[in-house]
Design an enzyme around this catalytic site. Structure first.
Site, PDB file in Angstrom:
ATOM      1  N   LYS A  60       2.432 -12.299 -13.025  1.00 43.82           N
ATOM      2  CA  LYS A  60       1.026 -11.888 -12.974  1.00 43.82           C
ATOM      3  C   LYS A  60       0.401 -12.264 -11.636  1.00 43.82           C
ATOM      4  O   LYS A  60       0.681 -13.341 -11.102  1.00 43.82           O
ATOM      5  CB  LYS A  60       0.228 -12.582 -14.074  1.00 43.82           C
ATOM      6  CG  LYS A  60       0.630 -12.230 -15.494  1.00 43.82           C
ATOM      7  CD  LYS A  60      -0.249 -13.004 -16.470  1.00 43.82           C
ATOM      8  CE  LYS A  60       0.085 -12.706 -17.911  1.00 43.82           C
ATOM      9  NZ  LYS A  60      -0.763 -13.478 -18.849  1.00 43.82           N
ATOM     10  N   ASN A  61      -0.504 -11.421 -11.145  1.00 45.76           N
ATOM     11  CA  ASN A  61      -1.178 -11.749  -9.882  1.00 45.76           C
ATOM     12  C   ASN A  61      -2.012 -13.021 -10.004  1.00 45.76           C
ATOM     13  O   ASN A  61      -1.968 -13.885  -9.135  1.00 45.76           O
ATOM     14  CB  ASN A  61      -2.022 -10.570  -9.381  1.00 45.76           C
ATOM     15  CG  ASN A  61      -2.940  -9.978 -10.423  1.00 45.76           C
ATOM     16  OD1 ASN A  61      -3.694 -10.680 -11.086  1.00 45.76           O
ATOM     17  ND2 ASN A  61      -2.889  -8.660 -10.579  1.00 45.76           N
ATOM     18  N   THR A  92      -5.836 -17.081 -19.184  1.00 41.99           N
ATOM     19  CA  THR A  92      -4.872 -17.287 -18.104  1.00 41.99           C
ATOM     20  C   THR A  92      -5.527 -17.628 -16.766  1.00 41.99           C
ATOM     21  O   THR A  92      -5.120 -18.580 -16.093  1.00 41.99           O
ATOM     22  CB  THR A  92      -3.988 -16.033 -17.942  1.00 41.99           C
ATOM     23  OG1 THR A  92      -3.228 -15.852 -19.140  1.00 41.99           O
ATOM     24  CG2 THR A  92      -3.024 -16.183 -16.775  1.00 41.99           C
TER      25      THR A  92
END
Length: 550
Positions: free
Chosen positions: A162-163, A80
């Site tokens: 998500k960060n 990711t």
């Protein structure tokens, strides 16, 4: 007669100029770029669920815009953090430095998380999840270049569960990057971007929040159960369990799951399709409140749909849960596109959709179908390597970080003992190759000193960063997983199930075109920059997609 002829010529010319002027509207640059990354979306999810999709989501992208059946990652491992970084920088981890979600930093001599930053603080909650920034990103993004080109006049908003899915698209200069905090359920950000949340985000954290509604719901199928003909039986032996569940079958009662969970309770909403809904709802609010696409300069809205990844990890591609998630996401996209039609006009908007990586089928599922797949014992292999290195070179902790696919060696110890790094790397590779789970084992010094053009070696070469990449890389012989990971699925390899992803663009001056031309995810950033007539990102060595506007 000559004067009359001149007058007629004048009016004909005037008519042509007027028509030309009309043909040039909308203005030369699009008013809004919408970047969509669907986390863990395999290319075949387009065709696999085609008959179940609405006309306004994935099908609209395919039927109205540009798409290629030959979209790929040009590096590995596929994860990711590197995926989002590569899409927005237009380059590979060898140049932008984000080699994995977690990796060993040789400069800092410790394991690091790709987006962490202890110098920053959480904005929006009293937690640690906002201590993030893009400081580890060694290149600019196309969003940074847009800010520079417009003298900071463009608005750039990034949203994800998500960060890392929010931070890397946002780059260094965005007006806001927002993600969901697992423990509080709040939308948060980092002090890197702001001192306090804008009011339109802060009010989402007040009163009866949407996430509280979803946390009390059951996840039931969108369609009747027997309609999910593209998926295997709901009751199977390949899926992980939510806390408190005895089977992995529908319905999934989020209220009970959260009650049974020991920590990060709101993270389980992210593991349902409702995480995607929360992302879409905040995006629609950003369009309205920030007036995106209706300002003097081109704006950017960057969305990363993370729930697809979390659900994929738990249930794997053949599951009803994954199919249901994509059918629901299709409706989210339909709503987003219709809003853009009404608020801005699709002729003023460029949308691109891609993925940060793909995902493999569950290894036991493949093994049961007699396809190449099996399990290995990572703990035993690493212990063998440690023992053999100690026997050969003397006692010491030889491996400082990693698993069998990414081993980081203790370089200070190697130097202390007067050894050559390439010798120790080669020794480890030879030891690992005695295990049948490996097709090949690559060593860092070879990747550093040579340039590879073909096959999986080229993909790992494109990822090799001298400061952050491992010393030894195990390349599996097939769909192999650690014996402790028999449920659900994962990703990271150089195989096509992890590297083959959708690349689609729609809107503005982009005509309908279905292509089979090879397009890499690193081609997206220079394409957007060419649309906007701005410089490509600082480490972008790739080209715009050819023929996309013809």
């Amino acid at each position: 007669m000559k004067r009359l002829s001149n007058k007629l010529n004048f009016f004909v010319l005037l008519s042509i100029l007027c028509n030309y002027s009309i043909a040039q509207t909308p203005e030369e640059n699009p008013k809004l770029i919408v970047g969509i990354v669907v986390d863990q979306m395999r290319y075949d999810y387009i065709s696999r669920y085609w008959s179940k999709y609405s006309d306004g989501g994935f099908k609209r992208l395919f039927n109205e815009g540009f798409s290629t059946s030959n979209g790929y990652f040009n590096y590995a491992p596929t994860k990711t953090g590197p995926g989002h970084a590569s899409i927005y920088t237009g380059t590979t981890p060898a140049y932008h430095g984000i080699v994995a979600n977690e990796y060993y930093s040789r400069d800092e001599q410790k394991e690091v998380y790709c987006a962490d930053d202890e110098n920053e603080n959480t904005i929006g909650a009293d937690t640690q999840d906002g201590k993030m920034s893009p400081r580890r990103l060694m290149a600019t993004t196309w969003t940074d270049e847009l800010k520079l080109a417009t003298n900071q006049q463009s608005k750039i908003i990034s949203i994800s569960m998500k960060n890392r899915g929010a931070v890397f698209p946002a780059g260094h200069l965005a007006d806001g990057a927002f993600w969901l905090d697992d423990s509080t359920g709040n939308w948060i950000s980092s002090s890197f971007y702001m001192d306090k949340l804008p009011q339109w985000v802060a009010e989402e954290n007040e009163g009866k929040r949407r996430i509280d509604e979803f946390a009390a719901m059951k996840w039931e199928t969108l369609l009747p159960m027997d309609a999910y003909t593209e998926s295997i039986s709901d009751d199977n032996n390949y899926e992980k369990l939510f806390p408190g569940e005895k089977t992995s079958t529908f319905p999934h009662d989020l209220k009970k799951i959260i009650k049974a969970a020991k920590k990060n309770k709101f993270g389980y909403v992210k593991k349902s399709p409702y995480g995607n809904t929360l992302t879409t709802e905040l995006a629609l609010k950003a369009i309205e409140v920030e007036n995106l696409g209706r300002n003097s300069s081109t704006d950017a809205l960057l969305l990363s749909y993370s729930s697809t990844d979390k659900i994929g990890h738990m249930f794997a591609p053949a599951s009803i849960e994954v199919e249901d998630t994509y059918l629901r996401l299709d409706l989210e996209l339909k709503e987003l596109f219709e809003t853009l039609d009404k608020k801005i006009g699709m002729e003023n908007v460029v949308i691109f959709l891609t993925a940060d990586h793909g995902g493999s089928h569950n290894p036991q599922y493949l093994k049961d179908l007699k396809l190449p797949s099996d399990f290995y014992d990572e703990e035993a292999i690493l212990a063998e390597v440690e023992n053999e290195l100690s026997k050969t070179y003397g006692a010491g902790k030889w491996i400082v970080y990693g698993g069998v696919s990414e081993i980081y060696l203790n370089r200070p110890l190697i130097k202390q003992k007067g050894l050559q790094l390439i010798e120790v790397q080669t020794k480890v590779a030879d030891l690992m190759l005695s295990h049948s789970c490996f097709r090949d084992v690559l060593i860092g010094e070879n990747l550093r000193l040579n340039e590879y053009q073909k096959g999986y070696t080229a993909l790992y070469d494109n990822s090799y960063n001298v400061r952050n990449s491992p010393d030894v890389i195990g390349v599996f012989a097939g769909n192999y997983y650690d014996k402790h990971s028999k449920k659900g699925t994962g990703h990271s390899t150089a195989f096509t199930y992890d590297t083959h992803i959708p690349i689609m663009m729609m809107g503005w001056k982009i005509p309908h075109k279905v292509s089979d031309q090879k397009v890499y995810i690193t081609d997206i950033a220079p394409t957007i920059c060419s649309f906007l007539h701005i410089n490509p990102p600082s480490a972008c060595y790739y080209n715009p997609i050819q023929g996309i506007l013809k």
